[in-house]
Motif scaffolding. Structure first.
Motif, PDB file in Angstrom:
ATOM      1  N   ALA A 337       0.826  -1.212   0.000  1.00 21.86           N
ATOM      2  CA  ALA A 337       0.000   0.000   0.000  1.00 21.86           C
ATOM      3  C   ALA A 337       0.857   1.258   0.000  1.00 21.86           C
ATOM      4  O   ALA A 337       0.522   2.260  -0.617  1.00 21.86           O
ATOM      5  CB  ALA A 337      -0.932  -0.006   1.205  1.00 21.86           C
ATOM      6  N   SER A 338       1.989   1.210   0.680  1.00 18.53           N
ATOM      7  CA  SER A 338       2.877   2.370   0.691  1.00 18.53           C
ATOM      8  C   SER A 338       3.415   2.645  -0.711  1.00 18.53           C
ATOM      9  O   SER A 338       3.483   3.790  -1.155  1.00 18.53           O
ATOM     10  CB  SER A 338       4.046   2.133   1.659  1.00 18.53           C
ATOM     11  OG  SER A 338       3.579   2.036   2.983  1.00 18.53           O
ATOM     12  N   CYS A 339       3.808   1.584  -1.387  1.00 21.10           N
ATOM     13  CA  CYS A 339       4.287   1.746  -2.765  1.00 21.10           C
ATOM     14  C   CYS A 339       3.193   2.307  -3.663  1.00 21.10           C
ATOM     15  O   CYS A 339       3.439   3.169  -4.515  1.00 21.10           O
ATOM     16  CB  CYS A 339       4.788   0.394  -3.313  1.00 21.10           C
ATOM     17  SG  CYS A 339       6.325  -0.181  -2.563  1.00 21.10           S
ATOM     18  N   ASN A 340       1.964   1.833  -3.476  1.00 21.06           N
ATOM     19  CA  ASN A 340       0.827   2.314  -4.267  1.00 21.06           C
ATOM     20  C   ASN A 340       0.634   3.811  -4.065  1.00 21.06           C
ATOM     21  O   ASN A 340       0.523   4.593  -5.026  1.00 21.06           O
ATOM     22  CB  ASN A 340      -0.433   1.544  -3.852  1.00 21.06           C
ATOM     23  CG  ASN A 340      -1.640   1.873  -4.709  1.00 21.06           C
ATOM     24  OD1 ASN A 340      -1.868   3.015  -5.092  1.00 21.06           O
ATOM     25  ND2 ASN A 340      -2.446   0.871  -4.996  1.00 21.06           N
ATOM     26  N   THR A 341       0.617   4.250  -2.818  1.00 18.02           N
ATOM     27  CA  THR A 341       0.376   5.659  -2.539  1.00 18.02           C
ATOM     28  C   THR A 341       1.499   6.534  -3.060  1.00 18.02           C
ATOM     29  O   THR A 341       1.277   7.620  -3.601  1.00 18.02           O
ATOM     30  CB  THR A 341       0.245   5.902  -1.029  1.00 18.02           C
ATOM     31  OG1 THR A 341      -0.791   5.087  -0.534  1.00 18.02           O
ATOM     32  CG2 THR A 341      -0.048   7.346  -0.745  1.00 18.02           C
ATOM     33  N   LEU A 342       2.715   6.069  -2.867  1.00 14.50           N
ATOM     34  CA  LEU A 342       3.854   6.842  -3.360  1.00 14.50           C
ATOM     35  C   LEU A 342       3.758   7.030  -4.870  1.00 14.50           C
ATOM     36  O   LEU A 342       4.000   8.121  -5.390  1.00 14.50           O
ATOM     37  CB  LEU A 342       5.154   6.125  -2.985  1.00 14.50           C
ATOM     38  CG  LEU A 342       5.464   6.099  -1.484  1.00 14.50           C
ATOM     39  CD1 LEU A 342       6.638   5.178  -1.185  1.00 14.50           C
ATOM     40  CD2 LEU A 342       5.746   7.493  -0.981  1.00 14.50           C
ATOM     41  N   LEU A 343       3.412   5.961  -5.564  1.00 19.03           N
ATOM     42  CA  LEU A 343       3.279   6.057  -7.017  1.00 19.03           C
ATOM     43  C   LEU A 343       2.164   7.018  -7.405  1.00 19.03           C
ATOM     44  O   LEU A 343       2.321   7.868  -8.287  1.00 19.03           O
ATOM     45  CB  LEU A 343       3.013   4.674  -7.618  1.00 19.03           C
ATOM     46  CG  LEU A 343       4.204   3.713  -7.673  1.00 19.03           C
ATOM     47  CD1 LEU A 343       3.747   2.321  -8.094  1.00 19.03           C
ATOM     48  CD2 LEU A 343       5.268   4.238  -8.634  1.00 19.03           C
ATOM     49  N   GLN A 344       1.009   6.886  -6.748  1.00 17.58           N
ATOM     50  CA  GLN A 344      -0.132   7.753  -7.065  1.00 17.58           C
ATOM     51  C   GLN A 344       0.206   9.217  -6.806  1.00 17.58           C
ATOM     52  O   GLN A 344      -0.302  10.121  -7.479  1.00 17.58           O
ATOM     53  CB  GLN A 344      -1.346   7.352  -6.210  1.00 17.58           C
ATOM     54  CG  GLN A 344      -1.915   5.985  -6.533  1.00 17.58           C
ATOM     55  CD  GLN A 344      -2.997   6.040  -7.597  1.00 17.58           C
ATOM     56  OE1 GLN A 344      -3.009   6.929  -8.438  1.00 17.58           O
ATOM     57  NE2 GLN A 344      -3.901   5.078  -7.579  1.00 17.58           N
ATOM     58  N   THR A 345       1.083   9.464  -5.823  1.00 15.33           N
ATOM     59  CA  THR A 345       1.461  10.838  -5.495  1.00 15.33           C
ATOM     60  C   THR A 345       2.439  11.408  -6.508  1.00 15.33           C
ATOM     61  O   THR A 345       2.360  12.570  -6.903  1.00 15.33           O
ATOM     62  CB  THR A 345       2.096  10.889  -4.092  1.00 15.33           C
ATOM     63  OG1 THR A 345       1.159  10.392  -3.134  1.00 15.33           O
ATOM     64  CG2 THR A 345       2.501  12.309  -3.725  1.00 15.33           C
ATOM     65  N   LEU A 346       3.391  10.601  -6.958  1.00 12.59           N
ATOM     66  CA  LEU A 346       4.466  11.081  -7.830  1.00 12.59           C
ATOM     67  C   LEU A 346       4.047  11.236  -9.288  1.00 12.59           C
ATOM     68  O   LEU A 346       4.568  12.075 -10.012  1.00 12.59           O
ATOM     69  CB  LEU A 346       5.647  10.105  -7.772  1.00 12.59           C
ATOM     70  CG  LEU A 346       6.440  10.060  -6.470  1.00 12.59           C
ATOM     71  CD1 LEU A 346       7.516   8.988  -6.550  1.00 12.59           C
ATOM     72  CD2 LEU A 346       7.069  11.411  -6.202  1.00 12.59           C
ATOM     73  N   VAL A 347       3.131  10.388  -9.742  1.00  9.45           N
ATOM     74  CA  VAL A 347       2.858  10.296 -11.175  1.00  9.45           C
ATOM     75  C   VAL A 347       2.039  11.484 -11.697  1.00  9.45           C
ATOM     76  O   VAL A 347       1.189  12.029 -10.993  1.00  9.45           O
ATOM     77  CB  VAL A 347       2.122   8.964 -11.472  1.00  9.45           C
ATOM     78  CG1 VAL A 347       0.734   8.980 -10.872  1.00  9.45           C
ATOM     79  CG2 VAL A 347       2.069   8.705 -12.960  1.00  9.45           C
ATOM     80  N   ASP A 348       2.313  11.880 -12.928  1.00  7.96           N
ATOM     81  CA  ASP A 348       1.509  12.912 -13.604  1.00  7.96           C
ATOM     82  C   ASP A 348       0.152  12.312 -13.974  1.00  7.96           C
ATOM     83  O   ASP A 348       0.063  11.136 -14.348  1.00  7.96           O
ATOM     84  CB  ASP A 348       2.210  13.391 -14.880  1.00  7.96           C
ATOM     85  CG  ASP A 348       3.500  14.143 -14.575  1.00  7.96           C
ATOM     86  OD1 ASP A 348       3.637  14.649 -13.440  1.00  7.96           O
ATOM     87  OD2 ASP A 348       4.372  14.198 -15.466  1.00  7.96           O
ATOM     88  N   ASP A 349      -0.899  13.132 -13.913  1.00  9.84           N
ATOM     89  CA  ASP A 349      -2.252  12.628 -14.145  1.00  9.84           C
ATOM     90  C   ASP A 349      -2.428  11.987 -15.521  1.00  9.84           C
ATOM     91  O   ASP A 349      -3.131  10.994 -15.668  1.00  9.84           O
ATOM     92  CB  ASP A 349      -3.280  13.759 -13.975  1.00  9.84           C
ATOM     93  CG  ASP A 349      -3.508  14.105 -12.508  1.00  9.84           C
ATOM     94  OD1 ASP A 349      -3.203  13.251 -11.656  1.00  9.84           O
ATOM     95  OD2 ASP A 349      -3.973  15.219 -12.219  1.00  9.84           O
ATOM     96  N   ASP A 350      -1.786  12.554 -16.545  1.00  5.34           N
ATOM     97  CA  ASP A 350      -1.999  12.040 -17.893  1.00  5.34           C
ATOM     98  C   ASP A 350      -1.280  10.707 -18.137  1.00  5.34           C
ATOM     99  O   ASP A 350      -1.460  10.072 -19.174  1.00  5.34           O
ATOM    100  CB  ASP A 350      -1.583  13.066 -18.942  1.00  5.34           C
ATOM    101  CG  ASP A 350      -0.087  13.368 -18.897  1.00  5.34           C
ATOM    102  OD1 ASP A 350       0.527  13.217 -17.817  1.00  5.34           O
ATOM    103  OD2 ASP A 350       0.470  13.759 -19.943  1.00  5.34           O
ATOM    104  N   LYS A 351      -0.453  10.298 -17.172  1.00  6.55           N
ATOM    105  CA  LYS A 351       0.246   9.008 -17.304  1.00  6.55           C
ATOM    106  C   LYS A 351      -0.129   8.053 -16.188  1.00  6.55           C
ATOM    107  O   LYS A 351       0.458   6.982 -16.046  1.00  6.55           O
ATOM    108  CB  LYS A 351       1.758   9.234 -17.316  1.00  6.55           C
ATOM    109  CG  LYS A 351       2.239  10.142 -18.438  1.00  6.55           C
ATOM    110  CD  LYS A 351       3.744  10.362 -18.350  1.00  6.55           C
ATOM    111  CE  LYS A 351       4.194  11.419 -19.343  1.00  6.55           C
ATOM    112  NZ  LYS A 351       3.754  12.787 -18.957  1.00  6.55           N
ATOM    113  N   ARG A 352      -1.127   8.429 -15.397  1.00  6.46           N
ATOM    114  CA  ARG A 352      -1.492   7.643 -14.219  1.00  6.46           C
ATOM    115  C   ARG A 352      -1.897   6.215 -14.580  1.00  6.46           C
ATOM    116  O   ARG A 352      -1.485   5.245 -13.947  1.00  6.46           O
ATOM    117  CB  ARG A 352      -2.648   8.327 -13.480  1.00  6.46           C
ATOM    118  CG  ARG A 352      -3.034   7.647 -12.169  1.00  6.46           C
ATOM    119  CD  ARG A 352      -4.125   8.437 -11.457  1.00  6.46           C
ATOM    120  NE  ARG A 352      -3.718   9.811 -11.225  1.00  6.46           N
ATOM    121  CZ  ARG A 352      -2.950  10.196 -10.206  1.00  6.46           C
ATOM    122  NH1 ARG A 352      -2.509   9.295  -9.349  1.00  6.46           N
ATOM    123  NH2 ARG A 352      -2.638  11.463 -10.052  1.00  6.46           N
ATOM    124  N   GLY A 353      -2.737   6.065 -15.610  1.00  8.86           N
ATOM    125  CA  GLY A 353      -3.197   4.727 -15.985  1.00  8.86           C
ATOM    126  C   GLY A 353      -2.054   3.815 -16.378  1.00  8.86           C
ATOM    127  O   GLY A 353      -2.003   2.652 -15.988  1.00  8.86           O
TER     128      GLY A 353
END
Length: 442
Positions: A337-353
């Motif tokens: 879950a920590s890895c998931n949140t970190l990724l969701q925080t760092l990533v640009d919205d247009d590349k999130r998927g």
């Protein structure tokens, strides 16, 4: 004063539920996930009962998850191009059809191992598109970005609450009426998640003009994710944990029956204990208000997970095994879950998927490879030594991240400053609220 503080803490822990769409999703998913875990336990027990083969236990898991490894990146492109809400309606409907077919075969005593392998592969294909789309869809249900980490933590809590309840019910039901009823309940449970999706009020979908075709979009997604060390490190942690750690769930039926000398209910208790530990970990993350310190926590929980697996592999006492399952569940979910949140925080919205599809590929795509390897090795040297080796490799695999952590923290600092995330990040305290910060922060 203390009562007000306690009430504020509790409210903060569940703040993502203030959003109507997320509440609907939370309830619908909660019901559906209990059914999903019931089916998973029933299927594992059914395969081992029919075949007495540890290898086939791994093979079934392989067939259900390898499609995610192959299709995951393409699913990420789909999640960035199309209406995620409609994609989820399609994938959840298809999952209900798959569960219904499987239930009919089991309840009519027509089931054979090739049916299980084929239907598991079909579900794997569906999940290949569903998981990454669902991960990317969370941001559309939560209006404020600062509540995103809480939504992800609550998702993990929900997943593990179901993992606590589902296997326990399944173990009792299998002993009483057989595996078919568990699978049928799962098929019916999809009605809840479909209803929740249909009741949502979402902003009209606006297709963003795409300048690149699928292959070009896919290539740019890879370059973006693996070209930035913090995102790359997080994905690698998930991949290694999935490869070396997740096979323990495949081997649990063998421990339940042959080492602890129990039945399907014993398997349910073991999975339930793991779920209780994971739920505790998810709630621990949900109550965190800051990303500060999560990097150190991640180092600790990955090591804890590996050591708990080693200890469990040598246990022949049910009570001790249940306690050790609590620690494995806690360590696993806090890390993931920590890895998931970190990724969701760092990533640009247009590349999130696309980035979340790589997360899903690492999580679900490496697990089948690990399951096949673990099943094959267990046939030769036994499940105990196999699981001990898995635990040792998990503990070992966090070392590169620990060494790189100071450098990663410096790389992530400008992103957190741009997003306005707590000033403590600048002091080097990094991390991502339970699931909201990148590995480099650590």
């Amino acid at each position: 004063m203390e009562a007000a503080e306690s009430s504020g803490k509790l409210g903060g822990m569940f703040r993502a539920l203030h959003y109507r769409n997320y509440r609907l999703f939370f309830v619908g998913q909660g019901i559906s996930l209990v059914g999903t875990w019931m089916q998973q336990i029933a299927l594992s027990w059914l395969v081992y009962r029919l075949t007495d083969s540890v290898f086939l236990l791994g093979a079934v898991t392989f067939s259900s998850q390898i499609p995610s490894f192959i299709l995951g990146p393409f699913a990420g492109v789909l999640a960035d191009k199309f209406n995620r809400h409609k994609v989820l309606l399609v994938t959840q409907t298809l999952s209900m059809v798959q569960a219904s077919t499987l239930a009919a075969l089991v309840l009519t005593n027509s089931i054979e191992i090739w049916h299980i392998m084929t239907l598991s592969a079909i579900l794997g294909i569906i999940n290949g598109f569903d998981v990454s789309t669902r991960q990317a869809f969370v941001v559309q249900m939560v209006d404020r970005r600062e509540d995103l980490s809480n939504a992800i933590a609550l998702n993990s809590s929900l997943f593990n609450m179901a993992r606590l309840v589902g296997p326990t019910i399944a173990g009792l039901l299998i002993a009483a009426v057989g595996e078919g009823m568990c699978i049928l309940i799962n098929a019916v449970s999809y009605i809840a998640v479909l209803a929740s999706l249909l009741l949502m009020r979402l902003k009209p979908f606006e297709r963003v003009p795409q300048q690149h075709k699928v292959w070009a979009s896919l290539r740019h997604g890879f370059q973006y994710a693996f070209g930035f060390a913090p995102i790359r490190s997080l994905i690698m942690i998930v991949a290694l944990l999935s490869l070396f750690g997740m096979p323990f769930t495949v081997l649990l039926p063998v421990f339940a029956r042959d080492i602890l000398h129990g039945g399907a209910n014993t398997l349910g208790y073991l999975m339930g204990a793991s779920g209780l530990g994971a739920l505790s970990g998810a709630l621990f993350l949900a109550q965190r208000k800051s990303v500060v310190g999560l990097g150190k926590v991640l180092l600790f929980t990955m090591t804890l997970f590996g050591l708990a697996l080693i200890a469990f592999s040598f246990s022949e006492v049910l009570l001790l095994s249940l306690v050790l399952m609590l620690f494995t569940g806690f360590g696993m979910i806090v890390t993931m879950a920590s890895c998931n949140t970190l990724l969701q925080t760092l990533v640009d919205d247009d590349k999130r998927g696309r980035v979340m599809s790589l997360y899903s590929t690492a999580f679900m795509g490496m697990a089948p490879i690990g399951s096949m390897l673990a099943g094959s090795v267990a046939e030769m040297i036994g499940v105990g030594y196999t699981l001990a080796g898995c635990g040792f490799l998990c503990a070992l695999s966090i070392i590169p991240f620990a060494v790189q952590r100071p450098r990663l923290r410096k790389m992530v600092q400008p992103i957190y400053e741009r997003l306005g995330i707590v000033p403590e990040i600048a002091t080097g305290l990094h991390t991502a609220s339970n699931l909201t910060a990148p590995p480099e922060e650590r």
